[in-house]
Enzyme design. Sequence first.
Site: not given
Length: 406
Positions: A226, A249
């Site tokens: 993430d 991310h």
Amino acid sequence: MASRFLILCVFFFFFLSFSSADHTSGYYKEDKVFDVRNYGARGDGKRDNANAITKAWNDACQWSGGRSTVYIPLGTFYLTQVMFTGPCKSYITFIITGTLSAPQDPNLIKQDAWIVFKYVDNLIVTGGGLLDGQGSHSWSLNDCNENPKCRTLAINIAFAFVRSSRIDGLRSINSKMGHFNLFAVEDFNITGVSITAPGDSPNTDGIKIGRSKDMYIYNVTIATGDDCIAILDGTTNLHISKVSCGPGHGISVGSLGRYKDEKNVEGLTVRNSVFNGTTSGLRIKTYAKSVSDISVSNFLYDNIEMVNVGNPIVIDQQYCPHGQCDSPGKYNSRVQIRDVKYNKIWGTSTSQAALNMQCSKTFPCQGVVLSDINLMYNGKEGSAIALCENVGGSVRGEIVPAGCRI
């Protein structure tokens, strides 16, 4: 004779300075050391050491004779969960040289984070040790990307209401959810940290920050499933430098605007960092259907390299996950973005829209500055393109991809 005496004095002073600290243990010799083994802790990877380490913390925290240190030696120390609470009576150091191992069963952790430090000032957490969240046994339970009411799993380590403190040299792997969570911290530094989880591990944010101020993050390596760093509402004066991010991310601000009581995000600097193989690079996202009137302001992104990044530069004010917007484009975010500078951002994009800024029609972005941008795309569709809507500001130097009218 005088010069020889001076040399001897300098040597003697250096010897005293060097010997005053135990460099193998990481604490100063004048510290009162609370070795967890003296409280019954055993690094055999089997015994639950939560009570023993908590007792060592409590004694160290209440020590009034000067600086104190909690010491965890080499070995694998299994912990179900711990919460270290202040305020403490003096400066306190928490040294982890071994491995702290979480339970595989997520039901054994009854709090938001596996390890928590709360209401502590003048804390140092260091030692080069490892936090093993044993997350691979829980990731199949995590469906937060599809379910807004998903089950919350434990973060590896959290700091709440902690001031004038720092984390140095820790390693965190395989968190059940996020790795480091910081809420309402102030004057807080993170250096030399390594964070690792597989690229497909769900919601394993590296460092998540909210309602905090005056923070420095320097020389960290983050590879997760993430956000490498997630910046939430109420964060001010955050400086980030020398981050190696990927997979993951990227560095994300938001999402913002979902709740009425959110606060502004102000004063973010990201410098001298590398994004490698991340889905996004520098991202700001706000809910299209926002309910709070807040602002995002005074940002500087400077000297950032992108290596095969999905979306290197993104402003997304149409963020609307889980089908919360009944019609795309129907809602306009009420979050005001202004005074955001991108300088010397370069490298390669895996999507054609290497520069993508979709700002709100109701509150257009203001004071956005693009300077010396060079983002290349070598796909079948052709060269990289820029998509910019409702963006106000200026352009300086060469911009690739061109075409962003601001």
